[in-house]
Design a protein around this motif. Structure first.
Motif, PDB file in Angstrom:
ATOM      1  N   ASN A 157       0.860  -1.182   0.000  1.00 43.44           N
ATOM      2  CA  ASN A 157       0.000   0.000   0.000  1.00 43.44           C
ATOM      3  C   ASN A 157       0.893   1.228   0.000  1.00 43.44           C
ATOM      4  O   ASN A 157       1.981   1.224   0.584  1.00 43.44           O
ATOM      5  N   THR A 194      -6.982  -0.718  -4.851  1.00 42.09           N
ATOM      6  CA  THR A 194      -6.880   0.737  -4.684  1.00 42.09           C
ATOM      7  C   THR A 194      -7.944   1.396  -5.569  1.00 42.09           C
ATOM      8  O   THR A 194      -8.563   0.741  -6.417  1.00 42.09           O
ATOM      9  N   VAL A 221     -12.136  -2.190  -9.018  1.00 45.45           N
ATOM     10  CA  VAL A 221     -12.707  -1.007  -9.676  1.00 45.45           C
ATOM     11  C   VAL A 221     -13.534  -1.501 -10.865  1.00 45.45           C
ATOM     12  O   VAL A 221     -13.076  -2.351 -11.623  1.00 45.45           O
ATOM     13  N   GLY A 243     -14.526  -6.044 -12.038  1.00 46.03           N
ATOM     14  CA  GLY A 243     -14.988  -5.830 -10.666  1.00 46.03           C
ATOM     15  C   GLY A 243     -16.492  -5.779 -10.463  1.00 46.03           C
ATOM     16  O   GLY A 243     -16.967  -5.803  -9.333  1.00 46.03           O
ATOM     17  N   MET A 246     -18.243  -8.422  -8.206  1.00 47.28           N
ATOM     18  CA  MET A 246     -18.106  -8.312  -6.741  1.00 47.28           C
ATOM     19  C   MET A 246     -19.269  -7.496  -6.189  1.00 47.28           C
ATOM     20  O   MET A 246     -19.899  -7.866  -5.188  1.00 47.28           O
TER      21      MET A 246
HETATM   22  N1  LIG Z   1     -16.416  -3.946  -6.983  1.00 48.36           N
HETATM   23  C1  LIG Z   1     -16.880  -3.706  -5.781  1.00 48.36           C
HETATM   24  O1  LIG Z   1     -17.873  -4.287  -5.324  1.00 48.36           O
HETATM   25  C2  LIG Z   1     -16.150  -2.760  -4.878  1.00 48.36           C
HETATM   26  C3  LIG Z   1     -16.329  -2.829  -3.484  1.00 48.36           C
HETATM   27  C4  LIG Z   1     -15.645  -1.916  -2.667  1.00 48.36           C
HETATM   28  C5  LIG Z   1     -14.813  -0.962  -3.250  1.00 48.36           C
HETATM   29  N2  LIG Z   1     -14.681  -0.929  -4.602  1.00 48.36           N
HETATM   30  C6  LIG Z   1     -13.769   0.048  -5.227  1.00 48.36           C
HETATM   31  O2  LIG Z   1     -12.483  -0.182  -4.671  1.00 48.36           O
HETATM   32  C7  LIG Z   1     -11.764   1.028  -4.551  1.00 48.36           C
HETATM   33  C8  LIG Z   1     -11.235   1.184  -3.124  1.00 48.36           C
HETATM   34  O3  LIG Z   1     -12.323   1.269  -2.224  1.00 48.36           O
HETATM   35  P1  LIG Z   1     -12.074   1.384  -0.633  1.00 48.36           P
HETATM   36  O4  LIG Z   1     -13.410   1.429  -0.017  1.00 48.36           O
HETATM   37  O5  LIG Z   1     -11.094   0.375  -0.173  1.00 48.36           O
HETATM   38  O6  LIG Z   1     -11.413   2.838  -0.550  1.00 48.36           O
HETATM   39  P2  LIG Z   1     -10.439   3.397   0.599  1.00 48.36           P
HETATM   40  O7  LIG Z   1     -10.709   2.744   1.900  1.00 48.36           O
HETATM   41  O8  LIG Z   1     -10.528   4.872   0.483  1.00 48.36           O
HETATM   42  O9  LIG Z   1      -8.952   2.934   0.118  1.00 48.36           O
HETATM   43  C9  LIG Z   1      -8.359   3.508  -1.022  1.00 48.36           C
HETATM   44  C10 LIG Z   1      -7.090   2.748  -1.372  1.00 48.36           C
HETATM   45  O10 LIG Z   1      -6.547   3.298  -2.585  1.00 48.36           O
HETATM   46  C11 LIG Z   1      -5.210   3.748  -2.313  1.00 48.36           C
HETATM   47  N3  LIG Z   1      -4.906   4.937  -3.111  1.00 48.36           N
HETATM   48  C12 LIG Z   1      -5.712   5.993  -3.345  1.00 48.36           C
HETATM   49  N4  LIG Z   1      -5.069   6.900  -4.113  1.00 48.36           N
HETATM   50  C13 LIG Z   1      -3.834   6.411  -4.334  1.00 48.36           C
HETATM   51  C14 LIG Z   1      -2.701   6.879  -5.072  1.00 48.36           C
HETATM   52  N5  LIG Z   1      -2.706   8.070  -5.721  1.00 48.36           N
HETATM   53  N6  LIG Z   1      -1.587   6.101  -5.120  1.00 48.36           N
HETATM   54  C15 LIG Z   1      -1.553   4.909  -4.469  1.00 48.36           C
HETATM   55  N7  LIG Z   1      -2.610   4.413  -3.773  1.00 48.36           N
HETATM   56  C16 LIG Z   1      -3.719   5.154  -3.703  1.00 48.36           C
HETATM   57  C17 LIG Z   1      -5.185   4.049  -0.839  1.00 48.36           C
HETATM   58  O11 LIG Z   1      -3.853   4.084  -0.375  1.00 48.36           O
HETATM   59  P3  LIG Z   1      -3.505   4.926   0.962  1.00 48.36           P
HETATM   60  O12 LIG Z   1      -3.891   4.064   2.114  1.00 48.36           O
HETATM   61  O13 LIG Z   1      -2.056   5.172   0.872  1.00 48.36           O
HETATM   62  O14 LIG Z   1      -4.318   6.208   0.898  1.00 48.36           O
HETATM   63  C18 LIG Z   1      -6.001   2.853  -0.309  1.00 48.36           C
HETATM   64  O15 LIG Z   1      -5.239   1.682  -0.312  1.00 48.36           O
HETATM   65  C19 LIG Z   1     -12.744   2.133  -4.984  1.00 48.36           C
HETATM   66  O16 LIG Z   1     -12.474   2.429  -6.329  1.00 48.36           O
HETATM   67  C20 LIG Z   1     -14.101   1.493  -4.853  1.00 48.36           C
HETATM   68  O17 LIG Z   1     -15.046   2.039  -5.763  1.00 48.36           O
HETATM   69  C21 LIG Z   1     -15.318  -1.812  -5.429  1.00 48.36           C
END
Ligand SMILES: NC(=O)c1ccc[n+]([C@@H]2O[C@H](COP(=O)([O-])OP(=O)(O)OC[C@H]3O[C@@H](n4cnc5c(N)ncnc54)[C@H](OP(=O)(O)O)[C@@H]3O)[C@@H](O)[C@H]2O)c1
Length: 281
Positions: A157, A194, A221, A243, A246
């Motif tokens: 991460n 991410t 994503v 994705g 999911m």
């Molecule tokens: N398909 C599905 O059912 C499903 C379900 C849940 C989520 N999602 C998708 O999954 C993604 C993450 O969701 P989440 O709820 O886990 O969000 P979150 O808790 O906000 O976590 C975001 C993640 O992305 C990383 N990140 C963000 N910007 C970055 C950058 N510029 N460079 C490197 N790493 C970066 C963050 O790293 P840091 O910790 O360093 O900030 C963290 O690991 C979203 O796009 C969401 O739409 C999809």
């Protein structure tokens, strides 16, 4: 399939909540299975969550989904938690059962079922999974992988400390974000958790040269459906899983808990959701 006569109400609770795809998914199933019920989207700010839920339960709601920013806080508002919610530390589904609030987490189920459905031949047991990201979604992904018996999870991460907090079992090895290109050679399964690659976000900078051809690549994503990562992996000859499944599969156990029917994920549902897909969940 015929429906029950009781009118069943459920809702997704978030702040904001207008972006949520859950009403489209659940109302589609209510119509498909000819049930008497409705699924709403209700905006409740964090400081009003406890009272808000109390009020909705007294109005007869059968349960709720929770989305950002309520998933962790919702744990404290449940009378009991299922094992997934306890291990993940977040509740995305609540069922009101004989007056008790049962907290569940169906995200790990959604993640794993998506891969099993799309790639039935993929064997989790004993494999090495490389996970990018350590946010809320990563917790469920990791839990799902552990339940499926993966031998090793290589986790990285941008903010290393957040990954370290998820390394609760010996199978999880944390490595530096800068080393992500070089560690790909060890992966049987590569997962982006991410938000990189999502519409409006930067693309995921990942050089796939070392990724073995046998490795399966998935991105949670789903907007766009074919992220830059998946396109690059496909060009290299790797199998991929998008994705969207999911999102759709995580909704199924919740629907079953409230409406008593385990619904199917159909091409029509996928088309409906993709037609309106928003970058956020
Ligand atoms: N398909 C599905 O059912 C499903 C379900 C849940 C989520 N999602 C998708 O999954 C993604 C993450 O969701 P989440 O709820 O886990 O969000 P979150 O808790 O906000 O976590 C975001 C993640 O992305 C990383 N990140 C963000 N910007 C970055 C950058 N510029 N460079 C490197 N790493 C970066 C963050 O790293 P840091 O910790 O360093 O900030 C963290 O690991 C979203 O796009 C969401 O739409 C999809």
């Amino acid at each position: 399939m015929t429906g029950t006569t009781a009118f069943i109400k459920a809702a997704v609770i978030g702040h904001p909540v207008a972006h949520s795809k859950s009403p489209l998914i659940h109302n589609h199933w209510i119509n498909q299975y000819r049930l008497a019920g409705h699924y709403d989207a209700i905006d409740i700010p964090p400081d009003q969550l406890a009272n808000g839920i109390e009020g909705l339960i007294s109005e007869g709601y059968a349960g709720f989904n929770f989305t950002i920013p309520h998933k962790e806080r919702a744990c404290d508002l449940c009378d009991e938690l299922d094992e997934a919610a306890r291990l993940i530390g977040a509740v995305n589904t609540m069922q009101i059962k004989e007056g008790r609030r049962i907290g569940m987490n169906t995200d790990a189920f959604g993640f794993i079922t998506n891969i099993k459905t799309a790639r039935p031949g993929f064997i989790f047991t004993g494999c090495t999974a490389l996970v990018l990201g350590a946010g809320g979604a990563a917790r469920a992904v990791i839990q799902g992988l552990l339940e499926e018996g993966v031998a090793k999870i290589l986790l990285t991460n941008r903010t290393r400390e957040k990954a370290e907090m998820l390394a609760t079992v010996p199978q999880i090895e944390i490595f530096d974000w800068e080393d992500r290109h070089d560690r790909l050679g060890e992966a049987d399964l590569l997962i982006n958790t991410t938000s990189l690659g999502m519409s409006g976000q930067p693309v995921l900078d990942l050089r796939l040269a070392l990724l073995p051809k046998r490795a399966l690549v998935t991105d949670i994503v789903y907007a766009p459906l074919h992220t830059d990562l998946l396109k690059k992996a496909e060009t290299q000859g790797n199998q991929t899983v998008t994705g969207i499944g999911m999102l759709l599969h995580q909704a199924r156990p919740a629907f079953q808990a409230w409406f008593g029917v385990m619904p199917d994920v159909t091409p029509a549902l996928e088309k409906l959701i993709l037609g309106t897909a928003d970058p956020a969940l």
